[in-house]
Write an enzyme that holds these catalytic residues in place. Structure first.
Site, PDB file in Angstrom:
ATOM      1  N   ARG A 165       0.827  -1.223   0.000  1.00  0.00           N
ATOM      2  CA  ARG A 165       0.000   0.000   0.000  1.00  0.00           C
ATOM      3  C   ARG A 165       0.862   1.275   0.000  1.00  0.00           C
ATOM      4  NH1 ARG A 165      -3.331  -3.512  -0.649  1.00  0.00           N
ATOM      5  NH2 ARG A 165      -5.486  -3.480   0.069  1.00  0.00           N
ATOM      6  N   SER A 237     -10.781  -0.416   3.000  1.00  0.00           N
ATOM      7  CA  SER A 237      -9.990  -0.533   4.232  1.00  0.00           C
ATOM      8  C   SER A 237      -9.589   0.853   4.710  1.00  0.00           C
ATOM      9  CB  SER A 237      -8.706  -1.319   3.978  1.00  0.00           C
ATOM     10  OG  SER A 237      -8.981  -2.580   3.485  1.00  0.00           O
ATOM     11  N   GLU A 333      -4.949   4.014   6.021  1.00  0.00           N
ATOM     12  CA  GLU A 333      -4.697   3.679   4.622  1.00  0.00           C
ATOM     13  C   GLU A 333      -5.277   4.768   3.722  1.00  0.00           C
ATOM     14  OE1 GLU A 333      -5.479   1.964   1.011  1.00  0.00           O
ATOM     15  OE2 GLU A 333      -6.486   0.426   2.184  1.00  0.00           O
TER      16      GLU A 333
HETATM   17  N1  EPU Z   1     -10.556 -10.379  10.108  1.00  0.00           N
HETATM   18  C1  EPU Z   1     -11.275 -10.442  11.297  1.00  0.00           C
HETATM   19  N2  EPU Z   1     -12.335  -9.611  11.446  1.00  0.00           N
HETATM   20  C2  EPU Z   1     -12.744  -8.748  10.482  1.00  0.00           C
HETATM   21  C3  EPU Z   1     -12.015  -8.678   9.285  1.00  0.00           C
HETATM   22  C4  EPU Z   1     -10.925  -9.514   9.122  1.00  0.00           C
HETATM   23  O1  EPU Z   1     -10.950 -11.213  12.187  1.00  0.00           O
HETATM   24  O2  EPU Z   1     -13.739  -8.036  10.703  1.00  0.00           O
HETATM   25  C5  EPU Z   1      -9.398 -11.277   9.935  1.00  0.00           C
HETATM   26  C6  EPU Z   1      -9.775 -12.690   9.565  1.00  0.00           C
HETATM   27  O3  EPU Z   1      -8.828 -13.548  10.149  1.00  0.00           O
HETATM   28  C7  EPU Z   1      -9.580 -12.720   8.061  1.00  0.00           C
HETATM   29  C8  EPU Z   1      -8.389 -11.802   7.898  1.00  0.00           C
HETATM   30  O4  EPU Z   1      -8.578 -10.808   8.891  1.00  0.00           O
HETATM   31  O5  EPU Z   1      -9.308 -14.000   7.601  1.00  0.00           O
HETATM   32  C9  EPU Z   1      -8.245 -11.175   6.541  1.00  0.00           C
HETATM   33  O6  EPU Z   1      -9.448 -10.520   6.177  1.00  0.00           O
HETATM   34  P1  EPU Z   1      -9.733 -10.129   4.652  1.00  0.00           P
HETATM   35  O7  EPU Z   1      -9.445 -11.279   3.755  1.00  0.00           O
HETATM   36  O8  EPU Z   1     -11.092  -9.519   4.585  1.00  0.00           O
HETATM   37  O9  EPU Z   1      -8.625  -9.079   4.325  1.00  0.00           O
HETATM   38  P2  EPU Z   1      -8.012  -7.829   5.090  1.00  0.00           P
HETATM   39  O10 EPU Z   1      -6.617  -8.172   5.475  1.00  0.00           O
HETATM   40  O11 EPU Z   1      -8.922  -7.353   6.158  1.00  0.00           O
HETATM   41  C10 EPU Z   1      -6.923  -6.856   2.929  1.00  0.00           C
HETATM   42  C11 EPU Z   1      -6.958  -5.576   2.148  1.00  0.00           C
HETATM   43  C12 EPU Z   1      -8.259  -5.465   1.363  1.00  0.00           C
HETATM   44  C13 EPU Z   1      -8.368  -6.656   0.442  1.00  0.00           C
HETATM   45  C14 EPU Z   1      -8.311  -7.947   1.266  1.00  0.00           C
HETATM   46  C15 EPU Z   1      -8.276  -9.183   0.412  1.00  0.00           C
HETATM   47  C16 EPU Z   1      -5.547  -4.037   3.403  1.00  0.00           C
HETATM   48  C17 EPU Z   1      -5.499  -2.802   4.209  1.00  0.00           C
HETATM   49  N3  EPU Z   1      -6.767  -4.427   3.016  1.00  0.00           N
HETATM   50  O12 EPU Z   1      -7.961  -6.759   3.906  1.00  0.00           O
HETATM   51  O13 EPU Z   1      -8.217  -4.290   0.592  1.00  0.00           O
HETATM   52  O14 EPU Z   1      -9.571  -6.636  -0.306  1.00  0.00           O
HETATM   53  O15 EPU Z   1      -7.086  -7.952   2.056  1.00  0.00           O
HETATM   54  O16 EPU Z   1      -7.033  -9.326  -0.174  1.00  0.00           O
HETATM   55  O17 EPU Z   1      -4.506  -4.626   3.123  1.00  0.00           O
HETATM   56  C18 EPU Z   1      -8.780  -1.963   0.512  1.00  0.00           C
HETATM   57  O18 EPU Z   1      -7.565  -1.752   0.457  1.00  0.00           O
HETATM   58  O19 EPU Z   1      -9.623  -1.058   0.512  1.00  0.00           O
HETATM   59  C19 EPU Z   1      -9.241  -3.355   0.629  1.00  0.00           C
HETATM   60  C20 EPU Z   1     -10.518  -3.667   0.779  1.00  0.00           C
END
Ligand code: EPU
Length: 337
Positions: A165, A237, A333
């Site tokens: 990012r 995010s 972010e």
């Molecule tokens: N999780 C929780 N609670 C929540 C959300 C997430 O416990 O409410 C934990 C879970 O363990 C889950 C893990 O976090 O398995 C990962 O969650 P998710 O796959 O939704 O991804 P993220 O790490 O929360 C990142 C990106 C997203 C992107 C997803 C999928 C960043 C800041 N965000 O989110 O990007 O879509 O991975 O690759 O790195 C964005 O940048 O706007 C965005 C949506």
């Protein structure tokens, strides 16, 4: 004729739906018009802000300057090689339209980045990423304008200094550069990347494994978790996933054995900020006009009439609470203006 609009509301120009205004708004669909708008700002001695699709910004007050929206269109085939193609896309092309264009032509590389709001010009700025893929993996080079010198220049992939990012456009070149075109290298023999989270399960449900089904699977997962900004204001995010030292991670793990993580290097891991926020009890919580999305704790939503300051204040409460509980600092972010 090129018209720079005066005193306009930015409500329709940011996905949080914040109602602030700008003195001037220039929708520039050619490099010449971007240059004209830069000159206009310097002649009037006012600042410039570059605003693409407005999907990664929190506006906290009226802007006293020129908002330039690089609206350059077009996707052009620049090179056609046996294994790959190089495409040049205008900064104003909607990102998902670009992804769809690639997928429909059997070109692999960006299908995991389906359904991300915003425009092509913003993709390199924060190196958008999802489901194990980042924009940097396909970007060949960037064409753009150096604001101070008005020079049209090119930066190759390594000069963009992409990171999680992050890029040179968020560091040394912050506020000093306008992306006008992005060049991408896409593969005719795509190797599908399906090992992130539940992507593989969703694909199994859909049956076939093609560029189209990967795109569909990503769209399905995103729509289930992320709020549609056309219905409820948000900027995806709100925070980055923090990268912490293994020793700190192990300390958290002692107390919370189920803490999820992604490897970064031998000494660092990334912890999902959504998990940290959820553990602190914020998931689905509403405070005044804003709140934390019920299906994904990393997303802050505007329930209708929130101001940017209110959302910023709310975000700071979340940061404080995560820091008190886990001694982890969450970095925003979204860009705050
Ligand atoms: N999780 C929780 N609670 C929540 C959300 C997430 O416990 O409410 C934990 C879970 O363990 C889950 C893990 O976090 O398995 C990962 O969650 P998710 O796959 O939704 O991804 P993220 O790490 O929360 C990142 C990106 C997203 C992107 C997803 C999928 C960043 C800041 N965000 O989110 O990007 O879509 O991975 O690759 O790195 C964005 O940048 O706007 C965005 C949506």
């Amino acid at each position: 004729m090129f018209v720079i609009k005066k005193n306009i509301s930015l409500k329709r120009h940011n996905t949080f739906g914040i109602d602030v205004s700008t003195n001037y708004y220039a929708k520039a669909n050619t490099v010449e018009k971007v240059l004209y708008a830069i000159n206009f700002a310097s002649y009037n001695k006012v600042p410039i802000y570059i605003l693409g699709g407005g999907s990664n910004i929190l506006l906290t007050k009226d802007f006293d300057g020129v908002i330039i929206n690089p609206a350059i269109q077009g996707i052009t085939l620049m090179e056609d090689m046996p294994e790959d193609v190089v495409l040049r896309a205008g900064a104003g092309v909607n990102w998902d339209t670009f992804v769809d264009y690639c997928v429909e032509r059997g070109l692999g590389g960006v299908e995991n980045l389906s359904n991300i709001p915003g425009n092509v010009g913003a993709a390199p700025i924060q190196n958008i990423g999802a489901y194990g893929v980042e924009a940097k993996d396909t970007i060949v080079k960037i064409e753009g304008i150096q604001i101070d010198s008005r020079k049209v220049v090119e930066l190759n992939n390594s000069e963009c200094r992409f990171d999680y990012r992050d890029s040179v456009f968020k560091q040394e070149l912050k506020g000093k550069f306008v992306v006008t075109y992005v060049w991408f290298k896409l593969s005719k023999n795509a190797v599908l990347q399906t090992n992130y989270g539940n992507l593989d399960d969703e694909l199994s449900r859909l049956g076939e494994r093609t560029l189209r089904t990967v795109r569909q699977a990503v769209i399905n997962i995103r729509t289930a978790k992320l709020p549609d900004p056309n219905i409820i204001g948000n900027a995806g995010s709100f925070f980055k996933n923090p990268i912490v030292e293994i020793s700190q991670f192990n300390a958290i793990k002692l107390k919370y054995p189920n803490v999820p993580s992604y490897p970064v290097s031998e000494s660092f891991v990334k912890i999902p900020a959504g998990w940290l926020i959820e553990q602190c009890g914020w998931k689905g919580k509403q405070v005044g006009n804003c709140g934390v999305h019920a299906n994904q704790a990393l997303v802050i939503v505007n329930y209708g009439n929130s101001t940017g300051a209110e959302i910023l204040n709310f975000a700071q409460s979340i940061q404080k609470s995560v820091e008190q509980t886990f001694s982890v600092k969450l970095e925003m972010e979204v860009n705050v203006l």
